[in-house]
Design a protein around this motif. Structure first.
Motif, PDB file in Angstrom:
ATOM      1  N   TYR A  42       0.837  -1.203   0.000  1.00 44.66           N
ATOM      2  CA  TYR A  42       0.000   0.000   0.000  1.00 44.66           C
ATOM      3  C   TYR A  42       0.869   1.250   0.000  1.00 44.66           C
ATOM      4  O   TYR A  42       0.629   2.196  -0.748  1.00 44.66           O
ATOM      5  N   LEU A  43       1.918   1.248   0.849  1.00 48.42           N
ATOM      6  CA  LEU A  43       2.815   2.398   0.902  1.00 48.42           C
ATOM      7  C   LEU A  43       3.496   2.636  -0.433  1.00 48.42           C
ATOM      8  O   LEU A  43       3.673   3.780  -0.869  1.00 48.42           O
ATOM      9  N   GLN A  44       3.868   1.581  -1.097  1.00 44.76           N
ATOM     10  CA  GLN A  44       4.525   1.697  -2.396  1.00 44.76           C
ATOM     11  C   GLN A  44       3.604   2.364  -3.411  1.00 44.76           C
ATOM     12  O   GLN A  44       4.034   3.139  -4.248  1.00 44.76           O
ATOM     13  N   LYS A  45       2.300   2.079  -3.310  1.00 44.34           N
ATOM     14  CA  LYS A  45       1.342   2.664  -4.243  1.00 44.34           C
ATOM     15  C   LYS A  45       1.068   4.124  -3.923  1.00 44.34           C
ATOM     16  O   LYS A  45       0.822   4.938  -4.816  1.00 44.34           O
ATOM     17  N   ILE A  46       1.100   4.479  -2.627  1.00 49.65           N
ATOM     18  CA  ILE A  46       0.734   5.826  -2.206  1.00 49.65           C
ATOM     19  C   ILE A  46       1.896   6.801  -2.281  1.00 49.65           C
ATOM     20  O   ILE A  46       1.764   7.916  -2.783  1.00 49.65           O
ATOM     21  N   LEU A  47       3.054   6.403  -1.766  1.00 58.83           N
ATOM     22  CA  LEU A  47       4.183   7.324  -1.738  1.00 58.83           C
ATOM     23  C   LEU A  47       4.616   7.691  -3.157  1.00 58.83           C
ATOM     24  O   LEU A  47       4.585   6.863  -4.061  1.00 58.83           O
ATOM     25  N   PRO A  48       5.028   8.959  -3.361  1.00 60.76           N
ATOM     26  CA  PRO A  48       5.390   9.414  -4.702  1.00 60.76           C
ATOM     27  C   PRO A  48       6.511   8.597  -5.321  1.00 60.76           C
ATOM     28  O   PRO A  48       7.529   8.330  -4.687  1.00 60.76           O
ATOM     29  N   GLU A  49       6.309   8.191  -6.586  1.00 61.67           N
ATOM     30  CA  GLU A  49       7.365   7.507  -7.324  1.00 61.67           C
ATOM     31  C   GLU A  49       8.439   8.513  -7.733  1.00 61.67           C
ATOM     32  O   GLU A  49       9.604   8.197  -7.851  1.00 61.67           O
ATOM     33  N   LYS A  50       8.023   9.741  -7.975  1.00 61.64           N
ATOM     34  CA  LYS A  50       8.903  10.870  -8.212  1.00 61.64           C
ATOM     35  C   LYS A  50       8.054  12.094  -7.906  1.00 61.64           C
ATOM     36  O   LYS A  50       6.940  11.959  -7.413  1.00 61.64           O
ATOM     37  N   LYS A  51       8.574  13.289  -8.139  1.00 64.26           N
ATOM     38  CA  LYS A  51       7.790  14.481  -7.818  1.00 64.26           C
ATOM     39  C   LYS A  51       6.461  14.452  -8.553  1.00 64.26           C
ATOM     40  O   LYS A  51       6.400  14.237  -9.756  1.00 64.26           O
ATOM     41  N   MET A  52       5.380  14.674  -7.821  1.00 63.29           N
ATOM     42  CA  MET A  52       4.045  14.557  -8.406  1.00 63.29           C
ATOM     43  C   MET A  52       3.735  15.729  -9.328  1.00 63.29           C
ATOM     44  O   MET A  52       4.270  16.826  -9.171  1.00 63.29           O
ATOM     45  N   GLN A  53       2.855  15.477 -10.286  1.00 66.10           N
ATOM     46  CA  GLN A  53       2.523  16.465 -11.301  1.00 66.10           C
ATOM     47  C   GLN A  53       1.061  16.882 -11.143  1.00 66.10           C
ATOM     48  O   GLN A  53       0.185  16.039 -10.988  1.00 66.10           O
ATOM     49  N   LEU A  54       0.809  18.182 -11.213  1.00 64.20           N
ATOM     50  CA  LEU A  54      -0.562  18.685 -11.197  1.00 64.20           C
ATOM     51  C   LEU A  54      -0.782  19.569 -12.413  1.00 64.20           C
ATOM     52  O   LEU A  54      -0.076  20.562 -12.610  1.00 64.20           O
ATOM     53  N   TYR A  55      -1.761  19.201 -13.221  1.00 65.49           N
ATOM     54  CA  TYR A  55      -2.161  19.985 -14.388  1.00 65.49           C
ATOM     55  C   TYR A  55      -3.407  20.763 -13.981  1.00 65.49           C
ATOM     56  O   TYR A  55      -4.439  20.177 -13.654  1.00 65.49           O
ATOM     57  N   HIS A  56      -3.323  22.087 -14.022  1.00 67.30           N
ATOM     58  CA  HIS A  56      -4.369  22.915 -13.430  1.00 67.30           C
ATOM     59  C   HIS A  56      -4.339  24.307 -14.040  1.00 67.30           C
ATOM     60  O   HIS A  56      -3.504  24.622 -14.889  1.00 67.30           O
ATOM     61  N   HIS A  57      -5.261  25.162 -13.559  1.00 64.45           N
ATOM     62  CA  HIS A  57      -5.203  26.574 -13.909  1.00 64.45           C
ATOM     63  C   HIS A  57      -5.755  27.394 -12.756  1.00 64.45           C
ATOM     64  O   HIS A  57      -6.739  26.991 -12.114  1.00 64.45           O
ATOM     65  N   PRO A  58      -5.163  28.578 -12.480  1.00 65.11           N
ATOM     66  CA  PRO A  58      -5.591  29.388 -11.336  1.00 65.11           C
ATOM     67  C   PRO A  58      -7.040  29.850 -11.404  1.00 65.11           C
ATOM     68  O   PRO A  58      -7.652  30.132 -10.372  1.00 65.11           O
ATOM     69  N   LEU A  59      -7.619  29.948 -12.600  1.00 62.60           N
ATOM     70  CA  LEU A  59      -9.001  30.392 -12.733  1.00 62.60           C
ATOM     71  C   LEU A  59     -10.011  29.275 -12.500  1.00 62.60           C
ATOM     72  O   LEU A  59     -11.200  29.540 -12.335  1.00 62.60           O
ATOM     73  N   ASP A  60      -9.545  28.046 -12.498  1.00 60.10           N
ATOM     74  CA  ASP A  60     -10.447  26.898 -12.412  1.00 60.10           C
ATOM     75  C   ASP A  60     -10.758  26.559 -10.958  1.00 60.10           C
ATOM     76  O   ASP A  60      -9.855  26.396 -10.134  1.00 60.10           O
ATOM     77  N   LEU A  61     -12.031  26.428 -10.638  1.00 57.82           N
ATOM     78  CA  LEU A  61     -12.479  26.219  -9.262  1.00 57.82           C
ATOM     79  C   LEU A  61     -11.966  24.901  -8.686  1.00 57.82           C
ATOM     80  O   LEU A  61     -11.455  24.856  -7.557  1.00 57.82           O
ATOM     81  N   ASP A  62     -12.085  23.807  -9.431  1.00 58.01           N
ATOM     82  CA  ASP A  62     -11.618  22.517  -8.918  1.00 58.01           C
ATOM     83  C   ASP A  62     -10.096  22.489  -8.786  1.00 58.01           C
ATOM     84  O   ASP A  62      -9.556  21.851  -7.873  1.00 58.01           O
ATOM     85  N   SER A  63      -9.396  23.170  -9.673  1.00 59.59           N
ATOM     86  CA  SER A  63      -7.940  23.268  -9.555  1.00 59.59           C
ATOM     87  C   SER A  63      -7.561  23.979  -8.264  1.00 59.59           C
ATOM     88  O   SER A  63      -6.604  23.594  -7.575  1.00 59.59           O
ATOM     89  N   GLN A  64      -8.306  25.017  -7.918  1.00 59.46           N
ATOM     90  CA  GLN A  64      -8.049  25.735  -6.675  1.00 59.46           C
ATOM     91  C   GLN A  64      -8.221  24.814  -5.479  1.00 59.46           C
ATOM     92  O   GLN A  64      -7.425  24.854  -4.530  1.00 59.46           O
ATOM     93  N   ARG A  65      -9.245  23.988  -5.516  1.00 61.09           N
ATOM     94  CA  ARG A  65      -9.480  23.057  -4.409  1.00 61.09           C
ATOM     95  C   ARG A  65      -8.298  22.106  -4.210  1.00 61.09           C
ATOM     96  O   ARG A  65      -7.845  21.888  -3.085  1.00 61.09           O
ATOM     97  N   VAL A  66      -7.825  21.557  -5.304  1.00 59.73           N
ATOM     98  CA  VAL A  66      -6.710  20.615  -5.207  1.00 59.73           C
ATOM     99  C   VAL A  66      -5.448  21.318  -4.729  1.00 59.73           C
ATOM    100  O   VAL A  66      -4.719  20.807  -3.870  1.00 59.73           O
ATOM    101  N   ARG A  67      -5.198  22.507  -5.242  1.00 63.07           N
ATOM    102  CA  ARG A  67      -3.989  23.227  -4.839  1.00 63.07           C
ATOM    103  C   ARG A  67      -4.035  23.645  -3.371  1.00 63.07           C
ATOM    104  O   ARG A  67      -3.009  23.603  -2.677  1.00 63.07           O
ATOM    105  N   ILE A  68      -5.205  24.049  -2.883  1.00 66.87           N
ATOM    106  CA  ILE A  68      -5.311  24.390  -1.466  1.00 66.87           C
ATOM    107  C   ILE A  68      -5.035  23.157  -0.604  1.00 66.87           C
ATOM    108  O   ILE A  68      -4.348  23.235   0.416  1.00 66.87           O
ATOM    109  N   SER A  69      -5.552  22.007  -1.019  1.00 68.06           N
ATOM    110  CA  SER A  69      -5.305  20.775  -0.246  1.00 68.06           C
ATOM    111  C   SER A  69      -3.820  20.431  -0.238  1.00 68.06           C
ATOM    112  O   SER A  69      -3.288  20.004   0.792  1.00 68.06           O
ATOM    113  N   LEU A  70      -3.146  20.618  -1.360  1.00 68.09           N
ATOM    114  CA  LEU A  70      -1.701  20.357  -1.423  1.00 68.09           C
ATOM    115  C   LEU A  70      -0.939  21.290  -0.490  1.00 68.09           C
ATOM    116  O   LEU A  70      -0.011  20.868   0.203  1.00 68.09           O
ATOM    117  N   GLU A  71      -1.350  22.562  -0.468  1.00 68.36           N
ATOM    118  CA  GLU A  71      -0.691  23.527   0.413  1.00 68.36           C
ATOM    119  C   GLU A  71      -0.967  23.198   1.881  1.00 68.36           C
ATOM    120  O   GLU A  71      -0.062  23.257   2.722  1.00 68.36           O
TER     121      GLU A  71
END
Length: 280
Positions: free
Chosen positions: A4-33
């Motif tokens: 389970y840990l192998q599946k969850i822990l990052p294989e390398k730096k994670m990638q997020l494809y998003h945009h600052p104007l997009d509402l759902d992107s904001q949600r994900v970025r706030i959670s990351l922060e």
């Protein structure tokens, strides 16, 4: 557990494809922060049609942001992404057991996600700008369909979706239902915030992460007085959450003062230039 840990822990730096104007992107970025999870940021602007470029479209045939990638693992659904980020944060902290959002938090997250901001937002944009961008996006879809015939079926679905959106915006019932849904949601939030400082209790949770961009969208559309100010508990809550570092980095950075106009004008300029040059 090790698997389970192998599946969850990052294989390398994670990638997020998003945009600052997009509402759902904001949600994900706030959670990351909030969770302190590091990631590589890729801006994909749906207004300029970057979400339709074949490299991104092959990753997500819906052509929507956000998209979260951890190695070969790709997630599209906003709540799924946020819960995955929670698990990464817990495992990375060295906790022996997985403890994430409780049932009440998840119920609030889903309740907020059930309100679709698409038609509400578009209805508050001047028609001449909305129609201009819609026409531009349709031209982008046609151009990408020609460049990548193997994706023609998916691009054709996006083209049909663009036409259907314009038709639905002409239907008063569609706009009325969207507004009524928002009002019911905000009234429910107002009642809850009369009992607790945050949406799901005494502490800031992922339920608040889901709500904050809704309030930010209302502010962006100059609807704060209509939907926030008249609800005193939400108004107080709004002042509180805007002080959080995650809000300032994800939303405040782009929508405070002149930055708000810079973000919107830059996007509009790119659409205008590409339309004039027919560079779709």
């Amino acid at each position: 557990m090790a698997h389970y840990l192998q599946k969850i822990l990052p294989e390398k730096k994670m990638q997020l494809y998003h945009h600052p104007l997009d509402l759902d992107s904001q949600r994900v970025r706030i959670s990351l922060e909030e969770e302190g999870v590091d990631y590589t940021s890729h801006h994909v602007n749906p207004i300029t049609g970057k979400n339709l470029d074949s490299s991104f479209f092959k990753m997500n045939r819906r052509g929507r942001v956000p998209v979260f990638q951890n190695g070969s693992h790709i997630i599209y659904n906003t709540i799924d992404i946020i819960q995955y980020i929670e698990r990464i944060a817990v495992v990375s902290s060295g906790a022996e057991s997985i403890s994430t959002s409780n049932r009440e938090v998840i119920e609030w997250m889903q309740r907020i996600q059930d309100w679709d901001p698409k038609f509400f937002t578009l209805a508050h944009i001047p028609e001449k700008y909305r129609v201009y961008v819609s026409k531009f996006i349709r031209q982008v879809v046609i151009a990408r369909m020609s460049e990548s015939p193997e994706l023609a079926g998916d691009y054709h679905r996006k083209l049909r979706e663009a036409y259907e959106t314009e038709e639905k915006l002409k239907e008063a019932d569609v706009l009325r239902r969207g507004k009524e849904h928002l009002v019911r949601l905000l009234d429910e939030v107002e009642r809850q915030l009369c009992e607790t400082p945050f949406l799901a209790g005494q502490d800031f949770t992922m339920a608040d992460v889901m709500l904050i961009p809704v309030l930010a969208r209302l502010k962006l559309l100059d609807l704060e007085n209509e939907y926030i100010t008249g609800r005193p508990n939400i108004a107080e809550y709004w002042l509180l959450v805007k002080q959080r570092p995650s809000y300032k980095r994800v939303i405040g950075k782009y929508f405070n003062g002149w930055r708000k106009h810079k973000t919107l004008l830059k996007t509009w300029f790119l659409v205008r230039i590409r339309s004039l040059l027919k560079r779709y």
